[in-house]
Design an enzyme around this catalytic site. Structure first.
Site, mmCIF file in Angstrom:
data_model
loop_
_atom_site.group_PDB
_atom_site.id
_atom_site.type_symbol
_atom_site.label_atom_id
_atom_site.label_comp_id
_atom_site.label_asym_id
_atom_site.label_seq_id
_atom_site.Cartn_x
_atom_site.Cartn_y
_atom_site.Cartn_z
ATOM 1 N NE ARG A 173 -3.555 2.210 2.716
ATOM 2 C CZ ARG A 173 -4.167 2.520 3.847
ATOM 3 N NH1 ARG A 173 -4.072 1.722 4.892
ATOM 4 N NH2 ARG A 173 -4.874 3.625 3.950
ATOM 5 C CE1 TYR A 217 -1.513 7.079 3.821
ATOM 6 C CE2 TYR A 217 0.693 7.965 4.143
ATOM 7 C CZ TYR A 217 -0.463 7.432 4.658
ATOM 8 O OH TYR A 217 -0.588 7.254 6.021
ATOM 9 C CG ASP A 237 -7.810 2.818 14.987
ATOM 10 O OD1 ASP A 237 -7.408 2.620 16.154
ATOM 11 O OD2 ASP A 237 -7.155 3.463 14.148
ATOM 12 C CG ASP A 294 -7.484 6.413 12.802
ATOM 13 O OD1 ASP A 294 -6.632 6.415 13.703
ATOM 14 O OD2 ASP A 294 -7.197 6.238 11.596
#
Length: 313
Positions: free
Chosen positions: A156, A158, A188, A225
């Site tokens: 992953r 951004y 979370d 979160d």
């Protein structure tokens, strides 16, 4: 630990039970079947009990050892270093944390939260500013090294760089079993996130003192979160920044920039905008420190076994 893993009950318990029924099947009469099965069950209890204890003990033994010796502070840093294993940009990459004697430590459980200065906490940096790989501590792996997040079999990243240093406060945990009384969402299941707004780019895995300034209550996929906003205690402007109002005055646009970046960053993947509680306002320093204290208490419950770990290491 190797012994406990090699002789995992998930591997050999079914075999023992199969043997019990198999041997019982060769005997005549239901009474013999019950006697043989009971004998194997007793044997199973004798084996499973010590090994389960061994597995649990091995999971926590190094933590007790590290806490006994302690991680020593040297001014603005702790005596901890990192070691990379595996290849960067692959699923094999791990950044482990070692103490002054070269022993592995958990950057989540063994690095302290509090410093000797009120309002300052230790932070661990996962993602340096102006980078894209989504790095995070592996909360379900032994000693919690930093790894790159994987979604649907892919590493992953951004879609654009993050403009601030990003990490977490050690010895904190957002409990997924606790509902926030006002926001009506649950934690979370991760340590408390920190957005560090100073001028310097951190190293991945760097441990540093930060001054807590405020917090945003982000709601991501229905989970709470928290994003704590902080500044490196050594930053040139840190002495002039004590509150979120000071941030708005000395660093205009930073707070709204953080809010909007985290609001939008998942939308290129087709996900909805993230939301923020408390009318999207940044909560002040005192409230942010209360949040830190609450998540530290939650972490204590996690470590004591009072709260369910559910796969967390």
């Amino acid at each position: 630990a190797i012994f406990a893993q090699a002789f995992s009950p998930r591997e050999w318990v079914p075999c023992i039970m199969k043997m019990a029924h198999s041997h019982a099947g060769t005997m005549r009469g239901r009474g013999a079947h019950r006697r043989i099965t009971s004998a194997f069950a007793a044997l199973l209890g004798l084996l499973v009990g010590p090994l389960c204890f061994t597995s649990t003990f091995c999971r926590h033994a190094h933590v007790g050892r590290v806490r006994k010796h302690g991680l020593r502070a040297q001014g603005n840093s702790l005596e901890v270093r990192t070691e990379v294993r595996g290849d960067e940009g692959t699923e094999s990459f791990r950044r482990f944390f070692l103490d002054a004697d070269g022993r592995e430590v958990s950057p989540w459980h063994d690095i302290p939260l509090d410093t000797d200065v009120d309002g300052e906490k230790w932070m661990v940096t996962e993602i340096p500013k102006m980078t894209k790989p989504k790095m995070e501590i592996a909360t379900k792996e032994p000693v919690n090294p930093i790894a790159q997040d994987v979604k649907k079999g892919k590493l992953r990243d951004y879609h654009g760089p993050i403009f601030w240093n990003y990490g977490y406060l050690p010895q904190t945990w957002e409990d997924p079993a606790v509902e926030h009384p006002e926001l009506k969402v649950f934690g979370d299941n991760d340590p408390l996130d920190v957005v560090e707004i100073g001028s310097r780019t951190h190293e991945q895995g760097e441990v540093l003192r930060v001054k807590v300034l405020g917090a945003l209550a982000m709601i991501d996929d229905g989970e709470l979160d928290w994003k704590v906003i902080a500044i490196d205690a050594r930053d040139p402007v840190a002495a002039d920044i004590q509150t979120i109002a000071d941030v708005e005055k000395k660093m205009p646009g930073v707070v709204s920039g953080i809010r909007e970046w985290f609001r939008w960053y998942k939308t290129p993947d087709g996900k909805p905008l993230n939301e923020f509680g408390f009318n999207e306002e940044v909560l002040g320093k005192a409230t942010a420190l209360d949040i830190v204290a609450e998540t530290h208490d939650a972490w204590k419950r996690l470590r004591s076994g009072e709260a369910a770990a559910k796969g967390l290491w």
